[in-house]
Design a protein around this motif. Sequence first.
Motif: not given
Lengths: 267, 552
Positions: A100-107, A168-175, A185-193, A195-198
């Motif tokens: 899909g446009a983006q993989v959402p967080a889930k359980k 973000l564009t086309h159904g993507k989003y910053a959660p 949060i720390y790991e997201a900044m390290q790796t840029g999951p 659409n996020m930049p690393a």
Amino acid sequence: MKKLSARRRHPLAALVVLLFALAATGGLYAAFAPAGTAQADSSSQSLAIEEGKKLYAVGCSSCHGLNGQGGTDGPSLVGVGSAAVDFQVGTGRMPAQQPGAQVPAKKNIYSQAQIDQLAAYVASFGPGPVAPTKDQYDTAKGDVSAGGELFRTNCAQCHNFAGKGGALTHGKYAPALDNTSPKHIYEAMQTGPQNMPAFPDSVMPEKQKRDIVAFVRHTAEAPSPGGMDLGSLGPVTEGLFGWIFGLGALIAVAIWVAAHTSKAKKS
Amino acid sequence: MSAASGAASGGAKPSSSRAKPANKAEAAADWADGRLGIYSLAKSNLRKIFPDHWSFMLGEICLYTFIIIILTGVYLTLFFKPSMGEVVYHGSYMPLNGIRMSEAYASTLDISFDVRGGLLIRQIHHWAAILFVAAMLVHMMRVFFTGAFRKPREINWIFGAMLLILGMFDGFMGYSLPDDLLSGTGIRFMEGAVLAVPIVGTYLQMFLFGGQFPGDDIIPRLFTVHVLLIPGIMLGLLVAHLILVFYHKHTQFAGPGRTEKNVVGMPLMPVYMAKAGGFFFLVFGVTSVVSAIATVNPIWAYGPYRPDQVSTDAQPDWYMGFSEGLIRLMPGWEIRAWGHTLNLGVFIPLMIFPLVLVAIWVYPFIEAWVTGDKREHHIADRPRNAPVRTSFGAAWISLYLVLLVAGGNDLFATHFHMSINSITWTMRIAFFVVPVLTFIVTKRICMGLQRRDRDKVLHGRESGIIKRLPHGEFIEVHEPLSPAQLHKLTAHDQLRPVELPAAVDENGVKRKITRSQKLRAKLSRGYFGEEGQIAKPTAEEYREITSGHGHH
């Protein structure tokens, strides 16, 4: 009851019945609707397998390839490092439910031990960002105001000033970041999951990342000084609230005042 | 009148020539009358009659929120420093400790966290502004849909329009003052709009900002305009608006005993004085409760403005939201030629922005031209009895709502899990299609309601009671309407469409019919032809139907 019965022919009776019917339908739906979470059948199968490689073969290989080389459905995992695995699996994003446009967080259906095994296996493909230690994301050691300044420079344009997320564009989003743990949060900044930049250490040193984590957690947890924060979404929700509850209340008051006239008798 | 002036001059005569005042209050009133002529003023105004209807109090909401804004605004000016000088913050809001910011922002933080009652007053000021403009819009819609803008009230309609646009811009300047990240982004938006003006844009920008953006002039300048210039003009317009309301007297809805020549209601003194005074405190109370429970413009969360920072959800307050919508809908077109750029992506929305408002403001004059109606109107129309006007107003509201949705497209995307691109494209199409559809649908609804009124007058209200007649037929019992209801449903008058003059005049000479005459005749047919109104029942029809034939 007699009073009610006498009014059943009132011109507004149909409207009242309609409102009751709508409320009843909505209420019943809310009461009986199936719960939003579904139980994954495959979990029992994957829980039985102890080692990362086996976990990987079951949960990941269909998209990322048997050796992490990637394919048409998923990117290569060579060099993503254990931090990426810990973030993606720990927040439930991976294994993905559907493209899909983006993989959402889930359980998250993996235990931390299983995630660590998976991470160790994926990290063996090639060197990459390593999952942080507790000290690196300790919010007590972070500087909230410095983190705020960094957040507004680097993060707020997508995640909103209070970390409430954005489009973000086309159904993507910053959660939204309200419920994201300091480690993630720390790991997201390290790796840029996704659409996020690393923000690797060469761009943003460890200390700055810790400050940002401290700011995000502080913002999510601190009480709002001005009353209800209306979602911290800026003037759009304020306008909506003002129109519906502010002006709505004022008009209700106006109707009440106008209805109490100084006539001697009620017509 | 002459008696009143006689009494006024009597105050200057030796006291022996008139009776001694009975008490101190009367003596004080006499003293004031001798200098201000209050007796004659009071005589002509205190017994002024106002009709009773909740929608006639919408204007009062505007007036009272405006007063609240002035009162709280004065308090805020005692502590606000309109300066862009840089300081390092060391106040009591810890998450901004040690951050560089302008004095304007720092003083707003102080108002919010260190001045006693400051945050509440700030929130009352801001919520009251949101409610003020909202109430003005609703008040304007009330006047529009009841046709209360018709002669003799056209000038007051224009005064109201000016108050609305001044209120919008004063609000914009007000929330731009704290110099937080959101307001700075708004000023940047304004700068972009100014720059998009062809040829003079760059000069205007330099003139406004006293140099490159952001400079350090803009906030002190906006402050002066916000607290002095615009409120001053608005106060003048407001007084003129109210004087005209007194002079014209208030409109009223049709009803028994109400004509174009009278006003049925309660006198200003004491009934309306009590009601209006009480209503002021109720409005203040509601505004205060809203301000006490809900945050507005949390400047501490936005952080200080820096041109290199921006946050998502950067929207203006709701009343400027439709300009945001125009910008977000517009494709980013540019024309580059001879070393210059014409930024159509901003310039076209900038041109449409005033047109959106002007469209509704000129409508009364267009209607007056089409109908050619020169009579005074003091009886308010029921919206259904003016289908074209009502549909036009509804279409305008739908356009306004489309633009508001477009202005908040990112929030619709995140909260309804949609693609922001799809929303933008849908709204681009909706911008052209929805107003037309709304016009058609509203007109049909109005016509349907007119038919229903006609039916109710002639056959009574459907009571829902089914009766079986002796010979077996089932009928539904229709309750006849009361004379008061009949009057209400038939009080409006229906104009005939204007006819074009005959093609040849009485001397057989071909008459020149101008294009505007043709247009007017065509519009008039749309207003008053078969497609525009249902003939209301005549007295003969009513008598015939009700003369004992039973039903149908």
